[in-house]
Design an enzyme around this catalytic site. Structure first.
Site: not given
Length: 586
Positions: A50, A109, A116, A193
């Protein structure tokens, strides 16, 4: 061949560029295929999250590789090369290894220490293996990066330095309150999801929300996630999870206290209008619009409905005295923006006599002003002169300067947000204009980046950096040693062929040798050759593993007159074997 990475991330590019440069899954596949088809690259892998897009490749030319990889990123991201170039970073060889290891440990990050990224690196490797775009170098690199990341999390307290993006986002929504206290009993809506949405749902369940609704374009995935939440969380909490289709989001949003969205959509999932309607539907009130008027479902005014508790509160007085006997038309000037009846709009242009009447009227209404006059402390003649001078000033400049301090304005209190929104998608799922809606709190990637910039660094980060440095040194040494391996193998193959040829020639000259004699001679010759080659090959591997040792492979090929094609064929065979093993693991 050498490792090269070209990419952009939240550290090098603004969110507005990152959200336009995102790569869909099918686009990533095409990018990998085009990269390995390009002349400078032999292997390729894409790490797309992302807040980062990075293209890794094994190239034979640095400058040509940078140009080719940058062009390919621009073509497949849809952002022009001229616009993209200022935000790109380039890492080469050891610096590229150091970068990926730092990324795997969570040092690069948005939320330092989040774990993650390890799953995303694993997915990137699996995709490259599936497309056969990852050879020995990238397979070794990504697998070692995963091991380094796991080591950092197990041997240090890097987890204490930061949380997952989901947890950090929920902490921002809770505005300083403990997330489990803030979330307890709330109704949550999760849109999407995928892996991030699943993490968000599990985090909300552990935080103690009462209900989680999963909305996804593929109903089966939403149903499966809801089932997992009910099975895994049901014994530990009272959360109830259910799945709904995407067209049910507007209705579910009117019931939700918190909504998390992370989809792969290229357009907005929640517009400012839909959020306005949801809040209005939940509260029974219209919501203040964004920029221009935005309407609720009943087409009522887009401004916040009056709150009786706020409207009944008395406001501070805005004038002195009484309107009785005032020489001005109070109704005509009362609504003038920014002025009171005592301001310059009220008295500008007055004659001296009118100004004196006005001053007398104010004096009657202001007890503080009457007291000095009653005590004889003010000189009437001086007052007359001052008023005359003021009237003259009015005639010259056309206005009377306002000398009164502005009176305090009673500020209506804002009501607490009734809907908390967390947007973890890139590009964004929720309209940024929602920031300005009353009754709504929005946290998105951009605001998370701003908040994380001020987050304190934990002492464990230094320990992780030392681990990364050590692992980079070890990996680079292993790769340099491996680089010479095909040459050593080719040398030993050539030596074995020479032994075989000499034994065959001996058989022709001594046909009467029995099998035992022939075997003894063959074994002796092989031992001699092996002993002669052992020390040079071991030493050349050690030298090649040191910085600057890449030239030893060339020296070995020159000294023993090895055929370059033989060395290349050995290297290809090893890569094919490695790829077959990796396909088996995948």
């Amino acid at each position: 061949m050498s490792l090269l990475v070209v990419g952009l991330s939240h550290r090098s590019a603004p969110v507005s560029v990152l959200e336009r440069a995102t790569l869909a899954a099918d686009t990533q596949v095409k990018l990998l295929q085009d990269t390995v088809a390009a002349e400078p690259a032999a292997e390729a892998a894409v790490l797309a999250t992302c807040n980062r897009i990075e293209l890794y490749a094994d190239v034979d030319k640095f400058h040509a590789g940078v140009a080719e990889l940058s062009t390919l990123l621009a073509q497949h991201s849809g952002v022009g090369l001229e616009e993209l170039t200022p935000h790109l970073y380039v890492h080469y060889e050891d610096r590229a290894v150091h970068h990926l290891f730092s990324v795997a440990c969570g040092l690069d990050s948005m939320v330092v220490g989040e774990g993650q990224i390890l799953g995303q690196i694993k997915d990137a490797l699996a995709t490259a293996q599936e497309l056969h775009s990852a050879g020995r170098l990238l397979n070794d690199l990504f697998q070692q990066a995963l091991r380094v990341g796991k080591r950092a999390h197990s041997e240090t307290g890097i987890d204490r330095a930061g949380q997952s993006l989901v947890t950090f986002g929920l902490e921002q929504l809770s505005a300083g309150a403990p997330v489990d206290v803030w979330a307890k009993g709330k109704r949550a809506l999760v849109i999407g999801a995928g892996s991030m949405s699943s993490l968000a749902a599990a985090t909300l369940a552990r935080a103690g929300v009462a209900e989680i609704v999963i909305a996804n374009r593929t109903p089966d995935r939403a149903q499966r996630l809801a089932q997992i939440l009910n099975e895994n969380e049901g014994g530990a909490s009272d959360v109830a999870a259910r799945a709904v289709p995407m067209d049910a989001v507007p209705v579910e949003l009117t019931r939700a206290d918190v909504a998390v969205s992370c989809t792969g959509a290229t357009g907005l999932v929640l517009t400012a209008e839909s959020v306005t309607a949801a809040v209005a539907g939940r509260t029974g009130q219209a919501v203040q619009g964004v920029g221009s008027a935005r309407t609720a479902p009943d087409a009522a005014s887009a401004r916040t409905a009056p709150d009786p508790a706020v409207d009944d509160a008395p406001l501070a007085p805005t004038s002195v005295g009484s309107e009785d006997g005032c020489p001005l038309d109070v109704s005509a000037v009362q609504g003038t923006a920014g002025f009171s009846v005592l301001g310059e709009a009220a008295v500008a242009g007055m004659a001296a006599a009118e100004l004196e009447q006005h001053a007398a009227w104010v004096d009657k209404g202001d007890a503080a002003a009457r007291a000095p006059r009653a005590a004889g402390l003010l000189d009437p003649e001086a007052d007359t002169e001052a008023i005359a001078a003021l009237a003259a000033a009015v005639a010259v400049v056309g206005r009377v300067p306002e000398r009164r301090r502005p009176e305090p304005v009673a500020e209506a209190p804002r009501r607490a947000p009734v809907l908390a929104l967390l947007d973890l998608a890139m590009p964004r799922d929720i309209d940024a204009a929602v920031h300005r809606l009353l009754g709504v709190r929005l946290v998105d990637i951009e605001s998370l980046a701003e908040a994380s910039a001020d987050a304190p660094m934990a002492a464990d980060v230094d320990q992780v950096r030392r681990i990364v440095a050590d692992e980079v040194t070890a990996f680079s040494a292993a790769q340099r040693a491996a680089h010479i391996t095909p040459t050593v193998v080719a040398l030993r193959t050539m030596a074995a062929d020479l032994v075989a040829n000499e034994i065959a020639r001996l058989d022709g000259r001594l046909p009467d040798l029995d099998e035992k004699q022939r075997g003894e001679i063959t074994q002796t010759v092989r031992r001699v050759v092996d002993k002669l080659l052992h020390a040079p090959t071991v030493r050349v591997k050690q030298l090649a593993a040191e910085p600057g040792g890449a030239g030893y492979a060339d020296a070995l090929r020159t000294l023993f007159d090895l055929d370059p094609e033989t060395v290349a064929s050995v290297s290809r065979a090893e890569n094919n074997t490695e790829n077959a093993k990796n396909r088996g693991r995948a």
